[in-house]
Design an enzyme around this catalytic site. Structure first.
Site, PDB file in Angstrom:
ATOM      1  N   ARG A   1       0.832  -1.205   0.000  1.00  0.00           N
ATOM      2  CA  ARG A   1       0.000   0.000   0.000  1.00  0.00           C
ATOM      3  C   ARG A   1       0.863   1.248   0.000  1.00  0.00           C
ATOM      4  O   ARG A   1       0.514   2.267   0.589  1.00  0.00           O
ATOM      5  CB  ARG A   1      -0.931   0.010   1.194  1.00  0.00           C
ATOM      6  CG  ARG A   1      -0.228  -0.157   2.520  1.00  0.00           C
ATOM      7  CD  ARG A   1      -1.148   0.248   3.621  1.00  0.00           C
ATOM      8  NE  ARG A   1      -0.570  -0.086   4.913  1.00  0.00           N
ATOM      9  CZ  ARG A   1      -1.072   0.349   6.054  1.00  0.00           C
ATOM     10  NH1 ARG A   1      -2.132   1.114   6.049  1.00  0.00           N
ATOM     11  NH2 ARG A   1      -0.516   0.011   7.187  1.00  0.00           N
TER      12      ARG A   1
ATOM     13  N   ASP B   1      10.456  -6.745   8.687  1.00  0.00           N
ATOM     14  CA  ASP B   1      10.131  -5.832   7.587  1.00  0.00           C
ATOM     15  C   ASP B   1       9.888  -4.416   8.094  1.00  0.00           C
ATOM     16  O   ASP B   1       9.738  -3.491   7.292  1.00  0.00           O
ATOM     17  CB  ASP B   1       8.907  -6.322   6.805  1.00  0.00           C
ATOM     18  CG  ASP B   1       7.739  -6.663   7.707  1.00  0.00           C
ATOM     19  OD1 ASP B   1       7.897  -7.556   8.559  1.00  0.00           O
ATOM     20  OD2 ASP B   1       6.673  -6.040   7.574  1.00  0.00           O
ATOM     21  N   ASN B   2       9.843  -4.235   9.400  1.00  0.00           N
ATOM     22  CA  ASN B   2       9.660  -2.891   9.956  1.00  0.00           C
ATOM     23  C   ASN B   2      10.939  -2.377  10.609  1.00  0.00           C
ATOM     24  O   ASN B   2      10.905  -1.378  11.317  1.00  0.00           O
ATOM     25  CB  ASN B   2       8.519  -2.887  10.979  1.00  0.00           C
ATOM     26  CG  ASN B   2       7.164  -3.093  10.327  1.00  0.00           C
ATOM     27  OD1 ASN B   2       6.995  -2.823   9.137  1.00  0.00           O
ATOM     28  ND2 ASN B   2       6.196  -3.587  11.076  1.00  0.00           N
TER      29      ASN B   2
ATOM     30  N   LYS C   1       2.154   6.386   1.575  1.00  0.00           N
ATOM     31  CA  LYS C   1       1.644   5.178   2.242  1.00  0.00           C
ATOM     32  C   LYS C   1       0.125   5.292   2.317  1.00  0.00           C
ATOM     33  O   LYS C   1      -0.395   6.253   2.895  1.00  0.00           O
ATOM     34  CB  LYS C   1       2.253   5.076   3.644  1.00  0.00           C
ATOM     35  CG  LYS C   1       1.845   3.833   4.417  1.00  0.00           C
ATOM     36  CD  LYS C   1       2.656   3.745   5.703  1.00  0.00           C
ATOM     37  CE  LYS C   1       2.168   2.638   6.608  1.00  0.00           C
ATOM     38  NZ  LYS C   1       2.907   2.642   7.892  1.00  0.00           N
TER      39      LYS C   1
ATOM     40  N   ASP D   1       7.512   2.688  10.324  1.00  0.00           N
ATOM     41  CA  ASP D   1       6.215   2.000  10.367  1.00  0.00           C
ATOM     42  C   ASP D   1       5.573   2.008  11.749  1.00  0.00           C
ATOM     43  O   ASP D   1       5.608   1.030  12.496  1.00  0.00           O
ATOM     44  CB  ASP D   1       6.342   0.554   9.847  1.00  0.00           C
ATOM     45  CG  ASP D   1       6.096   0.498   8.351  1.00  0.00           C
ATOM     46  OD1 ASP D   1       5.926   1.567   7.734  1.00  0.00           O
ATOM     47  OD2 ASP D   1       6.079  -0.609   7.789  1.00  0.00           O
TER      48      ASP D   1
ATOM     49  N   ARG E   1      14.924  -2.213   4.506  1.00  0.00           N
ATOM     50  CA  ARG E   1      14.614  -2.901   5.760  1.00  0.00           C
ATOM     51  C   ARG E   1      15.424  -4.184   5.843  1.00  0.00           C
ATOM     52  O   ARG E   1      15.942  -4.666   4.826  1.00  0.00           O
ATOM     53  CB  ARG E   1      13.134  -3.319   5.760  1.00  0.00           C
ATOM     54  CG  ARG E   1      12.181  -2.227   5.405  1.00  0.00           C
ATOM     55  CD  ARG E   1      11.032  -2.750   4.541  1.00  0.00           C
ATOM     56  NE  ARG E   1      10.277  -1.649   3.944  1.00  0.00           N
ATOM     57  CZ  ARG E   1       9.214  -1.092   4.497  1.00  0.00           C
ATOM     58  NH1 ARG E   1       8.728  -1.583   5.596  1.00  0.00           N
ATOM     59  NH2 ARG E   1       8.619  -0.062   3.930  1.00  0.00           N
TER      60      ARG E   1
HETATM   61  P1  AMP Z   1       2.534  -3.268   8.035  1.00  0.00           P
HETATM   62  O1  AMP Z   1       1.677  -3.992   9.027  1.00  0.00           O
HETATM   63  O2  AMP Z   1       2.006  -1.914   7.692  1.00  0.00           O
HETATM   64  O3  AMP Z   1       3.973  -3.241   8.420  1.00  0.00           O
HETATM   65  O4  AMP Z   1       2.414  -4.100   6.690  1.00  0.00           O
HETATM   66  C1  AMP Z   1       2.780  -5.448   6.536  1.00  0.00           C
HETATM   67  C2  AMP Z   1       2.562  -5.864   5.108  1.00  0.00           C
HETATM   68  O5  AMP Z   1       1.155  -5.839   4.786  1.00  0.00           O
HETATM   69  C3  AMP Z   1       3.235  -4.986   4.076  1.00  0.00           C
HETATM   70  O6  AMP Z   1       3.666  -5.793   3.025  1.00  0.00           O
HETATM   71  C4  AMP Z   1       2.129  -4.050   3.654  1.00  0.00           C
HETATM   72  O7  AMP Z   1       2.348  -3.541   2.372  1.00  0.00           O
HETATM   73  C5  AMP Z   1       0.926  -4.976   3.688  1.00  0.00           C
HETATM   74  N1  AMP Z   1      -0.319  -4.216   3.905  1.00  0.00           N
HETATM   75  C6  AMP Z   1      -0.729  -3.624   5.051  1.00  0.00           C
HETATM   76  N2  AMP Z   1      -1.918  -3.019   4.867  1.00  0.00           N
HETATM   77  C7  AMP Z   1      -2.279  -3.216   3.581  1.00  0.00           C
HETATM   78  C8  AMP Z   1      -3.413  -2.839   2.779  1.00  0.00           C
HETATM   79  N3  AMP Z   1      -4.410  -2.111   3.263  1.00  0.00           N
HETATM   80  N4  AMP Z   1      -3.419  -3.230   1.494  1.00  0.00           N
HETATM   81  C9  AMP Z   1      -2.420  -3.964   0.978  1.00  0.00           C
HETATM   82  N5  AMP Z   1      -1.333  -4.347   1.661  1.00  0.00           N
HETATM   83  C10 AMP Z   1      -1.259  -3.988   2.958  1.00  0.00           C
HETATM   84 MG    MG Z   2       5.507  -2.433   7.666  1.00  0.00          MG
END
Ligand code: AMP
Ligand code: MG
Length: 487
Positions: free
Chosen positions: A86, A245-246, A106, A255, A176
């Site tokens: 996203r 990944d964070n 984002k 993040d 990352r």
């Molecule tokens: P995050 O929890 O933000 O660190 O995201 C973890 C993973 O989930 C990453 O690969 C993000 O790109 C994906 N992700 C989180 N929210 C969304 C969303 N609304 N749509 C698509 N991918 C998402």
């Molecule tokens: Mg993330």
């Protein structure tokens, strides 16, 4: 003002050209004028450029955004393909000192990495990242920052319908630990080397062409993270989702999901609704960082030495620098919080004993350290600090040891108090104030409280009239018990 992402110098398999689906009703919700000033950028010009990139009505369309791939350990389980699901990397900027930063959107819609997701972000989650990022920045903690909040004008469906927003994020880079895992788990040794060289060019350019550069690069990443986590701990910050990944290569906080500050001291504190096992609890953060760094070191093994045993020995040696670097930074920050400019052997005991007392009596972390800052001046500050403890004897005994230690510094009470006030913040992003600002924005479309809170957070060490409501801990009915990712 925007340069093309330098990431595009890498081979095509490193990214996908992912257009942003136009958002005709988009508008600028918040602009971070402090960051604009740091960047010496013009507000009008930046707003226009940002709206152009999301295809807002009447704007010029521009840019070729990209989405990048990364992998990651999420709560300990490895996922080989995550990536910018996203987010769009829209370009780079150079600040007046020629420092290069990524500009990333984002919440800007679907990409090839979106899997089942909608690629969107709620206004609330975007505001949380904006506020927490500005808070950490003002506290002197390395972090990505929000340049702007774009209101998409399009609703997002979560448990309920929420307003959608895009966070415009400025980062030293978005590399990352998971970026390296992406190539390592595919056995793409060439990709790994290219990525490591790229990362070095961005963050450790002095190592380019040096002997043992990949080993030294590993050491740098270890050191940056050790220092970062120590700083989080010193202000009671809980990241909440320390998945690999964070975790950045740059050493910046990245993040902000269900992150939060401690109210009362509690090493086991967890706010995140999804962290059921307490993996990312406040007191676990230093260990988890080392776990993540160990995963990072594993990805670099093929670059360290041809002989695997030799590579492992090198990685281990660099990882072993984490604990002492962390301990030194941690003790230094807490010693400063106690008014000590330099650290002596017994100081870590002094720090640990105070934190244990605070934990036993659930003392408010931020309020207490701020009040402690005036204690060298005597009453009424001492009485105020002591009032946090139902059993005053433990604190009284600790205070005697502390005063004896302060006496060895030869500094005046006034000098000590001033030094303590300069490191123990009055204003942080208290959870209940963050939630309040989010509720006003999401429920009433009012960004005023978020803006007002951001103002207070920008000067955390200077008490000002009217600041009481931003300084004090939550009343019983205001206590935030859980935070949510909102993804
Ligand atoms: P995050 O929890 O933000 O660190 O995201 C973890 C993973 O989930 C990453 O690969 C993000 O790109 C994906 N992700 C989180 N929210 C969304 C969303 N609304 N749509 C698509 N991918 C998402
Ligand atoms: Mg993330």
């Amino acid at each position: 003002m925007l340069l093309a992402p330098s990431f595009r110098q890498l081979p095509e398999r490193f990214y996908s050209l992912d257009a942003i689906a136009p958002l005709p009703n988009a508008s600028i919700g918040l602009l971070n004028h402090r960051l604009l000033q740091d960047l010496k950028a013009d507000a009008h010009e930046v707003s226009g450029a940002l709206l152009g990139l999301v295809g807002a009505a009447g704007s010029m369309s521009a840019g070729e955004p990209i989405a990048t791939g990364y992998a990651g350990h999420q709560f300990g389980s490895f996922v080989p393909t995550l990536g910018d699901g996203r987010a769009h990397l829209v370009g780079e900027i150079l600040d007046p000192s020629q420092r290069r930063s990524d500009v990333q959107f984002k919440g800007s819609g679907r990409t090839i990495y979106s899997r089942g997701g909608d690629g969107r972000a709620t206004l609330g989650s975007v505001l949380r990242e904006y506020l927490l990022g500005e808070c950490l920045h003002a506290l002197g903690i390395p972090t990505t920052r929000a340049l702007a909040v774009i209101s998409t004008g399009a609703p997002v469906l979560r448990e309920t319908v929420k307003p959608g927003a895009i966070l415009v994020r400025v980062a030293a880079s978005h590399l990352r630990v998971g970026s390296f895992q992406y190539y390592a788990c595919r056995g793409d040794l060439e990709g790994l080397r290219l990525l490591a060289d790229y990362a070095m060019a961005r963050h450790d350019a002095d190592l380019i062409g040096e002997d043992h550069r990949y080993r030294r690069f590993l050491g740098r990443v270890v050191e940056r993270q050790a220092r970062l986590i120590a700083q989080w701990m010193s202000v009671g910050f809980i990241h909440g989702v320390m998945n690999t990944d964070n975790m950045t290569i740059s050493g910046e906080t990245l993040d902000y999901g269900p992150c939060a500050f401690l109210d009362h001291m509690d090493p086991g504190k967890v706010f995140s609704s999804i962290d059921r096992g307490g993996r990312y609890a406040y007191g676990n953060q230093p260990n988890i960082a080392l776990w993540n760094l160990t995963r990072f070191a594993e990805t670099l093994l093929p670059l360290l030495a041809e002989d695997e045993e030799e590579a492992i020995a090198q990685a281990r040696a660099e990882l072993e620098t984490y604990a002492p670097a962390y301990e030194a930074a941690y003790t230094m920050h807490f010693a400063r919080k106690l008014g000590l400019a330099s650290v002596e052997e017994a100081d870590s005991r002094l720090v640990a004993d105070l934190l244990n007392l605070m934990s036993a009596e659930r003392v408010d972390f931020t309020v207490f350290f701020r009040q402690l800052s005036d204690c060298p001046l005597g009453d009424p500050a001492v009485a105020r600090a002591a009032a946090h403890f139902a059993d005053p004897a433990g604190f009284a005994a600790w205070r005697q040891r502390w005063e004896a230690r302060l006496a060895t510094t030869g500094r005046s009470a006034e000098a000590i108090a001033a030094a303590m006030r300069a490191v123990n913040p009055a204003y942080i992003a208290r959870n209940h104030r963050v939630e309040e600002a989010i509720a006003a924005a999401e429920e009433a479309g009012d960004l005023g409280p978020a803006q007002e809170l951001a103002e207070w957070l920008s000067a955390p060490y200077t008490e000002r009239p009217g600041g009481e409501r931003y300084q004090s801990g939550p009343l019983p009915h205001e206590v935030v018990r859980q935070t949510f990712c909102g993804t």
